[in-house]
Design an enzyme around this catalytic site. Structure first.
Site, PDB file in Angstrom:
ATOM      1  N   ARG A 170       0.785  -1.213  -0.105  1.00 44.08           N
ATOM      2  CA  ARG A 170       0.123  -0.023   0.080  1.00 44.08           C
ATOM      3  C   ARG A 170       0.765   1.222   0.193  1.00 44.08           C
ATOM      4  O   ARG A 170       0.509   2.249   0.511  1.00 44.08           O
ATOM      5  CB  ARG A 170      -1.016   0.071   1.189  1.00 44.08           C
ATOM      6  N   CYS A 218     -11.051  -0.778   2.815  1.00 45.72           N
ATOM      7  CA  CYS A 218     -10.672  -1.211   3.931  1.00 45.72           C
ATOM      8  C   CYS A 218     -10.127   0.094   4.715  1.00 45.72           C
ATOM      9  O   CYS A 218      -9.444   0.878   4.064  1.00 45.72           O
ATOM     10  CB  CYS A 218      -9.255  -1.982   3.984  1.00 45.72           C
ATOM     11  N   GLU A 288      -5.278   3.456   6.413  1.00 42.45           N
ATOM     12  CA  GLU A 288      -5.335   3.418   4.888  1.00 42.45           C
ATOM     13  C   GLU A 288      -6.227   4.339   4.184  1.00 42.45           C
ATOM     14  O   GLU A 288      -5.821   5.101   3.448  1.00 42.45           O
ATOM     15  CB  GLU A 288      -5.588   1.957   4.528  1.00 42.45           C
TER      16      GLU A 288
HETATM   17  N1  EPU Z   1     -11.218 -11.777   8.926  1.00 43.24           N
HETATM   18  C1  EPU Z   1     -11.888 -12.138  10.015  1.00 43.24           C
HETATM   19  N2  EPU Z   1     -12.887 -10.889  10.319  1.00 43.24           N
HETATM   20  C2  EPU Z   1     -13.067  -9.966   9.644  1.00 43.24           C
HETATM   21  C3  EPU Z   1     -12.536  -9.657   8.318  1.00 43.24           C
HETATM   22  C4  EPU Z   1     -11.608 -10.777   7.998  1.00 43.24           C
HETATM   23  O1  EPU Z   1     -11.564 -12.898  10.755  1.00 43.24           O
HETATM   24  O2  EPU Z   1     -13.958  -9.111   9.884  1.00 43.24           O
HETATM   25  C5  EPU Z   1     -10.305 -12.839   8.531  1.00 43.24           C
HETATM   26  C6  EPU Z   1     -10.741 -13.644   7.229  1.00 43.24           C
HETATM   27  O3  EPU Z   1     -11.655 -14.498   7.600  1.00 43.24           O
HETATM   28  C7  EPU Z   1      -9.533 -13.943   6.714  1.00 43.24           C
HETATM   29  C8  EPU Z   1      -8.351 -12.823   7.172  1.00 43.24           C
HETATM   30  O4  EPU Z   1      -9.232 -11.959   8.078  1.00 43.24           O
HETATM   31  O5  EPU Z   1      -8.804 -15.294   7.380  1.00 43.24           O
HETATM   32  C9  EPU Z   1      -8.147 -12.092   5.979  1.00 43.24           C
HETATM   33  O6  EPU Z   1      -9.225 -11.569   5.432  1.00 43.24           O
HETATM   34  P1  EPU Z   1      -9.473 -11.061   3.839  1.00 43.24           P
HETATM   35  O7  EPU Z   1      -9.277 -12.126   3.026  1.00 43.24           O
HETATM   36  O8  EPU Z   1     -10.911 -10.474   3.741  1.00 43.24           O
HETATM   37  O9  EPU Z   1      -8.492  -9.967   3.377  1.00 43.24           O
HETATM   38  P2  EPU Z   1      -7.911  -8.767   4.263  1.00 43.24           P
HETATM   39  O10 EPU Z   1      -6.391  -8.974   4.604  1.00 43.24           O
HETATM   40  O11 EPU Z   1      -8.805  -8.257   5.422  1.00 43.24           O
HETATM   41  C10 EPU Z   1      -6.945  -7.637   2.139  1.00 43.24           C
HETATM   42  C11 EPU Z   1      -6.984  -6.225   1.739  1.00 43.24           C
HETATM   43  C12 EPU Z   1      -8.118  -5.853   0.832  1.00 43.24           C
HETATM   44  C13 EPU Z   1      -8.188  -7.029  -0.316  1.00 43.24           C
HETATM   45  C14 EPU Z   1      -8.266  -8.373   0.382  1.00 43.24           C
HETATM   46  C15 EPU Z   1      -8.561  -9.487  -0.665  1.00 43.24           C
HETATM   47  C16 EPU Z   1      -5.748  -4.461   3.232  1.00 43.24           C
HETATM   48  C17 EPU Z   1      -5.913  -3.742   4.253  1.00 43.24           C
HETATM   49  N3  EPU Z   1      -6.897  -5.229   2.853  1.00 43.24           N
HETATM   50  O12 EPU Z   1      -7.928  -7.772   3.250  1.00 43.24           O
HETATM   51  O13 EPU Z   1      -8.168  -4.697   0.225  1.00 43.24           O
HETATM   52  O14 EPU Z   1      -9.477  -6.720  -1.014  1.00 43.24           O
HETATM   53  O15 EPU Z   1      -7.322  -8.449   1.019  1.00 43.24           O
HETATM   54  O16 EPU Z   1      -7.336  -9.875  -1.214  1.00 43.24           O
HETATM   55  O17 EPU Z   1      -4.596  -4.932   2.835  1.00 43.24           O
HETATM   56  C18 EPU Z   1      -8.333  -2.241   0.813  1.00 43.24           C
HETATM   57  O18 EPU Z   1      -7.404  -2.261   0.623  1.00 43.24           O
HETATM   58  O19 EPU Z   1      -9.201  -1.235   0.618  1.00 43.24           O
HETATM   59  C19 EPU Z   1      -8.854  -3.645   0.537  1.00 43.24           C
HETATM   60  C20 EPU Z   1     -10.230  -3.732   0.700  1.00 43.24           C
END
Ligand code: EPU
Length: 292
Positions: A170, A218, A288
């Site tokens: 990011r 996010c 972010e």
């Molecule tokens: N999780 C939870 N509770 C929640 C949300 C997530 O337990 O409320 C767990 C999920 O079950 C999973 C882990 O956290 O095991 C990761 O969650 P997810 O796959 O949704 O990915 P993330 O790390 O939360 C990142 C990016 C997103 C991107 C997704 C998909 C960041 C801050 N976020 O989210 O990007 O769409 O991966 O690859 O890096 C953004 O940057 O605005 C954004 C939405």
């Protein structure tokens, strides 16, 4: 001379910014411009510099929260067709900074060019995506970028080649005022397979995130080796509400704005999440979402 003289057809005063952002919150821009082409954009940036006015670039407003009191100075949007062109030559895609990222991705996929398809569902313009190196667990936009044309705050145009580009989680070395155009070197693949892959990513994203609600992307970056969403859920904060701002039940790293929500509600909820995650789990979350 002022900020409008000579730009009467493209500069407006007191433009409400809420309708230009995904949150649909916040006050007006003192000045707001949608230039028609690069020459006019450069002239406008130079005028702002002469007049000492702050300039901000707004993409599709999917990673920005505008404060209720609005934004001083000039806000520029690259909404004109001249900034949204997408061209494909061999394995290279060249696109304007104002092009929606989704359109760049689908164009590449239809041409049988692989790499960007994992990013499907990320909102915003190409310029915004490059500015913050938007990405998923499958990769980011920076890893495919081989060249960018930028405009500095003083209105100088420059080209940045691959060896001058530096992308991290990011973050991006493309910190000039405007990203005018970028080129991506992709890999040839079967368009039908690629389209299937893209669809899978789209479905997974729709299932995991509160799409279609009034929210941005996010709110926090993921701390190294952890997920901000998971931490916020672990801290027991899902569905926490301040005014009309609510922590999403589907994904805790999203804030949903309900009717009557103000930017102040969102800002207070962001502070609350940060302090509770710190107090309960000892983790410092970094924002972010950009606050204007
Ligand atoms: N999780 C939870 N509770 C929640 C949300 C997530 O337990 O409320 C767990 C999920 O079950 C999973 C882990 O956290 O095991 C990761 O969650 P997810 O796959 O949704 O990915 P993330 O790390 O939360 C990142 C990016 C997103 C991107 C997704 C998909 C960041 C801050 N976020 O989210 O990007 O769409 O991966 O690859 O890096 C953004 O940057 O605005 C954004 C939405």
């Amino acid at each position: 001379m002022g900020l409008t003289t000579g730009f009467e057809t493209v500069v407006r005063q007191g433009e409400p910014l809420a309708m230009h952002t995904w949150f649909q919150l916040g006050g007006p821009a003192e000045y707001f411009a949608e230039p028609e082409d690069a020459d006019q954009l450069i002239a406008l940036v130079r005028r702002c510099r002469q007049e000492g006015a702050a300039v901000r670039l707004l993409g599709q407003g999917s990673n920005v929260l505008v404060r209720d009191e609005g934004v001083p100075g000039m806000v520029i949007r690259l909404s004109a067709a001249a900034f949204g062109k997408i061209q494909v030559a061999g394995p290279t895609v060249v696109a304007g900074g104002g092009a929606p990222l989704g359109r760049v991705i689908t164009t590449a996929v239809h041409q049988g060019l692989a790499g960007l398809e994992t990013l499907i569902g990320i909102p915003g313009t190409l310029g915004g995506a490059l500015h913050g190196n938007a990405g998923t667990h499958g990769g980011d936009v920076g890893q495919w970028t081989v060249r960018a044309t930028v405009i500095s705050a003083s209105g100088e145009v420059a080209q940045r080649d691959r060896d001058e580009l530096d992308f991290g989680y990011r973050q991006s070395s493309l910190d000039e005022l405007v990203i005018l155009e970028a080129a991506f070197q992709l890999e040839e693949d079967d368009p039908r397979e690629l389209a299937k892959r893209m669809q899978k990513h789209w479905i997974a994203r729709k299932a995991a995130q509160p799409m279609g609600h009034q929210c941005a992307g996010c709110v926090f970056k993921n701390p190294r080796g952890a997920s901000a969403g998971e931490l916020i859920e672990e801290a027991g904060l899902k569905l926490t509400r301040i005014g009309g701002a609510v922590v999403s039940d589907r994904h805790a790293n999203f804030i949903v704005a309900e009717p009557e929500c103000t930017s102040q509600d969102v800002l207070r909820l962001i502070d609350l999440i940060r302090s509770q995650v710190h107090d309960r789990l000892g983790v410092e979350l970094e924002r972010e979402l950009e606050i204007w």
